[in-house]
Design an enzyme around this catalytic site. Structure first.
Site, PDB file in Angstrom:
ATOM      1  N   ARG A  67     -14.080  -0.572   1.385  1.00  0.00           N
ATOM      2  CA  ARG A  67     -13.145   0.565   1.381  1.00  0.00           C
ATOM      3  C   ARG A  67     -13.860   1.901   1.318  1.00  0.00           C
ATOM      4  NH1 ARG A  67      -7.550  -0.026  -0.175  1.00  0.00           N
ATOM      5  NH2 ARG A  67      -6.969  -2.140   0.347  1.00  0.00           N
ATOM      6  N   ARG A  98      -8.950   7.245   0.833  1.00  0.00           N
ATOM      7  CA  ARG A  98      -8.343   8.451   0.282  1.00  0.00           C
ATOM      8  C   ARG A  98      -9.223   9.236  -0.676  1.00  0.00           C
ATOM      9  NH1 ARG A  98      -3.246   5.187  -1.372  1.00  0.00           N
ATOM     10  NH2 ARG A  98      -4.979   3.732  -1.431  1.00  0.00           N
ATOM     11  N   ASP A 134      -6.742  -2.570   8.697  1.00  0.00           N
ATOM     12  CA  ASP A 134      -6.236  -3.191   7.481  1.00  0.00           C
ATOM     13  C   ASP A 134      -6.038  -4.672   7.760  1.00  0.00           C
ATOM     14  OD1 ASP A 134      -5.027  -2.477   4.674  1.00  0.00           O
ATOM     15  OD2 ASP A 134      -3.742  -4.008   5.538  1.00  0.00           O
ATOM     16  N   ARG A 155      -5.924  11.561   8.231  1.00  0.00           N
ATOM     17  CA  ARG A 155      -4.790  10.671   7.988  1.00  0.00           C
ATOM     18  C   ARG A 155      -3.469  11.429   8.043  1.00  0.00           C
ATOM     19  NH1 ARG A 155      -0.955   7.857   6.597  1.00  0.00           N
ATOM     20  NH2 ARG A 155      -0.861   6.381   4.863  1.00  0.00           N
ATOM     21  N   TYR A 203       0.943 -12.202   0.442  1.00  0.00           N
ATOM     22  CA  TYR A 203       1.920 -11.141   0.715  1.00  0.00           C
ATOM     23  C   TYR A 203       3.096 -11.665   1.534  1.00  0.00           C
ATOM     24  CZ  TYR A 203      -1.578  -7.788  -0.927  1.00  0.00           C
ATOM     25  OH  TYR A 203      -2.470  -7.092  -1.690  1.00  0.00           O
TER      26      TYR A 203
HETATM   27  O1  CP3 Z   1     -13.359  -1.131   3.832  1.00  0.00           O
HETATM   28  C1  CP3 Z   1     -12.936  -0.254   4.613  1.00  0.00           C
HETATM   29  O2  CP3 Z   1     -13.287   0.963   4.518  1.00  0.00           O
HETATM   30  C2  CP3 Z   1     -12.068  -0.671   5.789  1.00  0.00           C
HETATM   31  C3  CP3 Z   1     -10.683  -0.477   5.603  1.00  0.00           C
HETATM   32  C4  CP3 Z   1      -9.793  -1.430   4.813  1.00  0.00           C
HETATM   33  C5  CP3 Z   1      -8.495  -1.049   4.402  1.00  0.00           C
HETATM   34  N1  CP3 Z   1      -7.874  -2.116   3.848  1.00  0.00           N
HETATM   35  C6  CP3 Z   1      -7.914   0.295   4.590  1.00  0.00           C
HETATM   36  C7  CP3 Z   1      -6.722   0.692   3.815  1.00  0.00           C
HETATM   37  C8  CP3 Z   1      -9.966  -2.758   4.431  1.00  0.00           C
HETATM   38  C9  CP3 Z   1     -11.183  -3.652   4.583  1.00  0.00           C
HETATM   39  C10 CP3 Z   1      -8.749  -3.181   3.829  1.00  0.00           C
HETATM   40  C11 CP3 Z   1      -8.543  -4.539   3.334  1.00  0.00           C
HETATM   41  C12 CP3 Z   1      -7.339  -4.859   2.573  1.00  0.00           C
HETATM   42  N2  CP3 Z   1      -6.069  -4.356   2.726  1.00  0.00           N
HETATM   43  C13 CP3 Z   1      -7.290  -5.866   1.574  1.00  0.00           C
HETATM   44  C14 CP3 Z   1      -8.443  -6.739   1.152  1.00  0.00           C
HETATM   45  C15 CP3 Z   1      -9.453  -6.049   0.340  1.00  0.00           C
HETATM   46  C16 CP3 Z   1      -8.949  -5.450  -0.964  1.00  0.00           C
HETATM   47  O3  CP3 Z   1      -9.109  -4.253  -1.144  1.00  0.00           O
HETATM   48  O4  CP3 Z   1      -8.471  -6.214  -1.804  1.00  0.00           O
HETATM   49  C17 CP3 Z   1      -5.974  -5.916   1.086  1.00  0.00           C
HETATM   50  C18 CP3 Z   1      -5.446  -6.832   0.002  1.00  0.00           C
HETATM   51  C19 CP3 Z   1      -5.211  -4.954   1.831  1.00  0.00           C
HETATM   52  C20 CP3 Z   1      -3.764  -4.688   1.725  1.00  0.00           C
HETATM   53  C21 CP3 Z   1      -3.488  -3.274   1.421  1.00  0.00           C
HETATM   54  N3  CP3 Z   1      -3.622  -2.237   2.326  1.00  0.00           N
HETATM   55  C22 CP3 Z   1      -3.003  -2.721   0.204  1.00  0.00           C
HETATM   56  C23 CP3 Z   1      -2.719  -3.517  -1.052  1.00  0.00           C
HETATM   57  C24 CP3 Z   1      -2.873  -1.339   0.398  1.00  0.00           C
HETATM   58  C25 CP3 Z   1      -2.300  -0.311  -0.564  1.00  0.00           C
HETATM   59  C26 CP3 Z   1      -3.090  -0.094  -1.759  1.00  0.00           C
HETATM   60  C27 CP3 Z   1      -4.310   0.729  -1.491  1.00  0.00           C
HETATM   61  O5  CP3 Z   1      -5.390   0.339  -1.956  1.00  0.00           O
HETATM   62  O6  CP3 Z   1      -4.192   1.747  -0.845  1.00  0.00           O
HETATM   63  C28 CP3 Z   1      -3.285  -1.054   1.733  1.00  0.00           C
HETATM   64  C29 CP3 Z   1      -3.337   0.263   2.396  1.00  0.00           C
HETATM   65  C30 CP3 Z   1      -4.690   0.707   2.842  1.00  0.00           C
HETATM   66  N4  CP3 Z   1      -5.604  -0.060   3.515  1.00  0.00           N
HETATM   67  C31 CP3 Z   1      -5.234   2.028   2.711  1.00  0.00           C
HETATM   68  C32 CP3 Z   1      -6.494   2.015   3.317  1.00  0.00           C
HETATM   69  C33 CP3 Z   1      -7.450   3.182   3.458  1.00  0.00           C
HETATM   70  C34 CP3 Z   1      -4.523   3.204   2.107  1.00  0.00           C
HETATM   71  C35 CP3 Z   1      -3.545   3.703   3.106  1.00  0.00           C
HETATM   72  C36 CP3 Z   1      -3.418   5.169   3.140  1.00  0.00           C
HETATM   73  O7  CP3 Z   1      -4.296   5.885   3.670  1.00  0.00           O
HETATM   74  O8  CP3 Z   1      -2.358   5.627   2.683  1.00  0.00           O
END
Ligand code: CP3
Length: 350
Positions: free
Chosen positions: A31, A35, A80, A44, A156
């Site tokens: 990640r 943000r 994602d 974004r 999910y």
């Molecule tokens: O690693 C990276 O930089 C690549 C991007 C990436 C995202 N999500 C971007 C994202 C990766 C590898 C993920 C994986 C992901 N997504 C997982 C597995 C890894 C982990 O962190 O546990 C899971 C369970 C998700 C599902 C998910 N997506 C959730 C639970 C959320 C909301 C909570 C949160 O952490 O923001 C997201 C949204 C998400 N995915 C964002 C980003 C940058 C935030 C969205 C935004 O910009 O508003």
């Protein structure tokens, strides 16, 4: 064993994943685009998240941001784990985590899922990867692709939304095992096709995110999840791109994870890296595993923790410096920079 000749970041990561000698551990962060970076928030804006992931130019731009802004030595595709899911015929929304309009609870629903070719259903993902490879090759930086693991996607899809303990999913495992088994089989096919196409489009390492598998006791992990990890590792074959396996919350699962066939185990921050490296380090490389919250410590403290991780990781055949989970939104950018710069300096000493 270590080599003294400085390696390119791409060689360093690939060699560490395969357990070949390196000059020092490579570094990137899960990640790393997100943000916590004002520059990410600017690109974004307030575009709906899935639309943002589909926007090729924006996704390329934010994927590259951590290289210049924090010094990361690898780029992970910005996307994602839920991006390929709507093409199964499931409606998903982000608020901000994934929310499924009609959670999957029956065999009939599983049987209705489509089995798309990701190259056709999510072509933008592969275009983002191809463009990133073109940008990165001249800088000799490696490109990482990823997918959500079937169990975490199922979590999910069954629960309908994120949850601290996913009780509906865990109950399904005991009360309706046929439904869960069928769902995992469908998702395994999807993940194999998806990662395979990512490698074809230029991903040089692929990571499987099984954030929620650590909710299971070891016996259930071995019965339900390990065979899925093994199938994915076997079908992808590590010759083309090493496979990294992350399991969240899983200190009790690390020994079982080592039977998955993954080249690298990405360890949750609760796992003791030194003892994992001693027990398993001749068999697999390890990635991790600073607590993401430790990035809020003063820079000197972060640097000391990085040196400790590097020392602990030396017992492993390869070590990739990373966090024990993703960067959190409120993380100070300074803390992320301190982590990366300490990693770049570490390993210089013997
Ligand atoms: O690693 C990276 O930089 C690549 C991007 C990436 C995202 N999500 C971007 C994202 C990766 C590898 C993920 C994986 C992901 N997504 C997982 C597995 C890894 C982990 O962190 O546990 C899971 C369970 C998700 C599902 C998910 N997506 C959730 C639970 C959320 C909301 C909570 C949160 O952490 O923001 C997201 C949204 C998400 N995915 C964002 C980003 C940058 C935030 C969205 C935004 O910009 O508003």
């Amino acid at each position: 064993m270590r080599v003294l000749k400085p390696l390119s970041p791409r060689e360093r990561l690939l060699r560490a994943c395969r357990g070949e000698p390196v000059d020092r551990p490579p570094v990137w962060l899960m990640r790393q685009a997100g943000r916590y970076l004002p520059e990410y928030r600017r690109v974004r804006g307030d575009i709906p998240f899935l639309e943002f992931c589909r926007s090729i130019e924006r996704a390329v731009e934010v994927s590259l941001q951590p290289v210049d802004l924090v010094g990361s030595e690898a780029v992970i595709l910005f996307s994602d784990i839920f991006v390929p899911v709507p093409s199964l015929g499931v409606e998903v929304d982000f608020r901000p985590g994934p929310v499924v309009a009609q959670p999957i609870r029956s065999l009939a629903q599983v049987e209705k899922l489509r089995a798309p070719d990701p190259r056709e259903s999510v072509p933008f993902v592969f275009e983002i990867l191809r463009r990133l490879r073109r940008e990165l090759d001249s800088r000799e930086l490696p490109l990482i692709g990823f997918a959500g693991a079937p169990f975490t996607l199922a979590a999910y899809l069954v629960e309908g939304h994120g949850s601290p303990q996913f009780p509906v999913l865990r109950r399904m495992l005991y009360a309706a095992p046929d439904v869960l088994r069928a769902l995992l089989a469908r998702l395994t096919d999807l993940v194999v096709r998806y990662l395979d196409a990512q490698i074809e489009a230029g991903a040089q390492v692929v990571q499987l995110f099984d954030t929620w598998a650590g909710l299971l006791p070891e016996a259930e992990y071995r019965q339900w999840v390990l065979p899925v990890h093994r199938e994915i590792a076997a079908k992808l074959g590590s010759a083309r791109a090493p496979l990294v396996l992350f399991v969240g919350g899983g200190p009790h699962l690390v020994d079982a994870m080592a039977e998955s066939g993954a080249d690298v185990l990405s360890l949750d921050w609760r796992v003791d890296l030194a003892s994992a490296a001693q027990r398993l380090g001749s068999r697999v490389s390890l990635q991790g595993n600073l607590d993401p919250c430790a990035l809020s410590a003063p820079p000197d403290d972060i640097a000391r923790r990085v040196r400790e991780l590097v020392a602990a990781g030396r017992a492993a055949r390869g070590h990739v410096l990373n966090l024990g989970h993703g960067v959190l939104p409120d993380t100070p950018v300074e803390g992320v920079r301190a982590f990366v710069s300490a990693a770049r300096e570490a390993g210089g000493e013997t």
